[in-house]
Scaffold this motif. Structure first.
Motif, PDB file in Angstrom:
ATOM      1  N   ALA A   6      29.781  35.762  74.154  1.00 22.88           N
ATOM      2  CA  ALA A   6      30.276  34.586  73.438  1.00 22.88           C
ATOM      3  C   ALA A   6      30.986  33.633  74.397  1.00 22.88           C
ATOM      4  O   ALA A   6      31.815  34.061  75.207  1.00 22.88           O
ATOM      5  N   ASP A   7      30.656  32.361  74.303  1.00 18.84           N
ATOM      6  CA  ASP A   7      31.362  31.331  75.063  1.00 18.84           C
ATOM      7  C   ASP A   7      32.588  30.839  74.314  1.00 18.84           C
ATOM      8  O   ASP A   7      33.600  30.483  74.926  1.00 18.84           O
ATOM      9  N   LEU A   8      32.481  30.803  72.994  1.00 21.05           N
ATOM     10  CA  LEU A   8      33.559  30.337  72.123  1.00 21.05           C
ATOM     11  C   LEU A   8      33.705  31.317  70.974  1.00 21.05           C
ATOM     12  O   LEU A   8      32.754  32.021  70.622  1.00 21.05           O
ATOM     13  N   ILE A   9      34.906  31.353  70.371  1.00 21.69           N
ATOM     14  CA  ILE A   9      35.157  32.262  69.260  1.00 21.69           C
ATOM     15  C   ILE A   9      35.874  31.505  68.146  1.00 21.69           C
ATOM     16  O   ILE A   9      36.946  30.942  68.369  1.00 21.69           O
ATOM     17  N   ILE A  10      35.268  31.475  66.973  1.00 21.06           N
ATOM     18  CA  ILE A  10      35.950  30.984  65.775  1.00 21.06           C
ATOM     19  C   ILE A  10      36.741  32.163  65.224  1.00 21.06           C
ATOM     20  O   ILE A  10      36.165  33.208  64.896  1.00 21.06           O
TER      21      ILE A  10
END
Length: 326
Positions: free
Chosen positions: A308-312
């Motif tokens: 993952a590059d970003l995490i919500i």
């Protein structure tokens, strides 16, 4: 086996300094996207009972929340709306004065550089609770695309930096991309919920967003949790149709899918650390069964390790504080 015949891997774990020097994956504030639930009305700060620390906020309470997000260095929020009224078409989703549109304008006026991501779906706005047009007991695909496209354009007009369609209708990305381009929003990216499973982990979110379906379920349009190869078909279609980011949702039970998607597609991958994942950790922590900080940080770095590059994540504010302590 003599001492000279085995490898001493522990040399690189001997103390905190060397462990930090050779650490392969890192969690940063820049990785975090914080979900916010905005609701019509005044003086509302409704706690979501199944999600400790999460609230439904009216616009007069939104500024304080955004001030905190910005002060913590979190770069982005994703907005979910709870309208005052619902109808069969989900009109509140694409009305220029819908709750997400109003919240977006308010945030961008106060903090122009904060990245505002608009969740683009109909379920919170429809009287039946499904993510598209309903006829009898069927959720119709193609008639839903026009409403989703109208919603995306309305959100972009309000100032949303990124459109995040979450409905899982076939063709939703290309319909939204075409509508955005025709409306002059060629530079607004699409963060597609490309790989979204029909998961049991969404229960608390449906409390927060008041978007549970009134009949049936979403298994005819969300993916079967047993399937892996289907994720590739969904992701590939969305990239071909113009998606700029790919979301995998949920995250924790689908780390293999995150890695698969990251290995195959050259776009940023977003893990959605969903409500059920959050609430399980919160419940265990409140009972004293786990160390919340340690478990959350381990879980999120696991998502980074998976690709993952970003995490919500609903943990974003806590994580930002914990990262400051390091």
């Amino acid at each position: 086996m003599s001492q000279l015949e085995f490898r001493r891997h522990r040399r690189l774990r001997a103390n905190a300094t060397i462990r930090s020097m050779v650490r392969e994956n890192h969690l940063h504030k820049e990785d975090l996207i914080y979900p916010i639930f905005v609701i019509e009305g005044e003086n509302i700060k409704n706690p979501v009972n199944s999600m400790p620390g999460v609230y439904q906020l009216s616009l007069d309470n939104l500024d304080a929340e955004i001030d905190e997000v910005v002060s913590l260095g979190i770069p982005a929020v994703i907005l979910f709306g709870i309208p005052a009224e619902k109808d069969a078409q989900g009109t509140g989703a694409f009305h220029d004065h819908g709750i997400v549109q109003k919240a977006t304008r308010q945030i961008k006026e106060r903090y122009p550089d904060l990245m505002v991501i608009a969740d683009t779906c109909l379920c919170e706005y429809t009287s039946h609770g499904h993510c598209g047009v309903v006829e009898g007991d069927k959720i119709l695909n193609d008639p839903s695309l026009d409403l989703l496209a109208r919603t995306a354009v309305s959100q972009a007009k309000a100032g949303a930096d990124i459109i995040a369609p979450s409905n899982m209708m076939d063709g939703f990305v290309i319909a939204i991309r075409k509508a955005l381009d025709e409306a002059g929003f060629q530079d607004v990216p699409i963060m597609s919920y490309a790989v979204k499973y029909a998961s049991s982990y969404y229960g608390p979110f449906r409390d927060a967003a008041e978007g549970a379906p009134k009949f049936g379920d979403r298994k005819t349009y969300q993916m079967d949790p047993a399937n892996r190869l289907e994720a590739f078909r969904e992701a590939e279609s969305d990239i071909e149709e113009g998606a700029d980011f790919l979301i995998v949702k949920p995250a924790l039970a689908y780390l293999d899918i995150i890695r698969d998607v990251k290995n195959r597609y050259p776009v940023p991958v977003v893990a959605y650390n969903v409500s059920g994942e959050y609430s399980m950790v919160k419940a265990a922590a409140q009972n004293g069964w786990i160390d919340e900080k340690a478990v959350v940080l381990e879980t999120l770095v696991g998502m980074k390790r998976a690709g993952a590059d970003l995490i919500i994540t609903y943990h974003a504010k806590d994580v930002a504080r914990w990262l400051e302590e390091k």
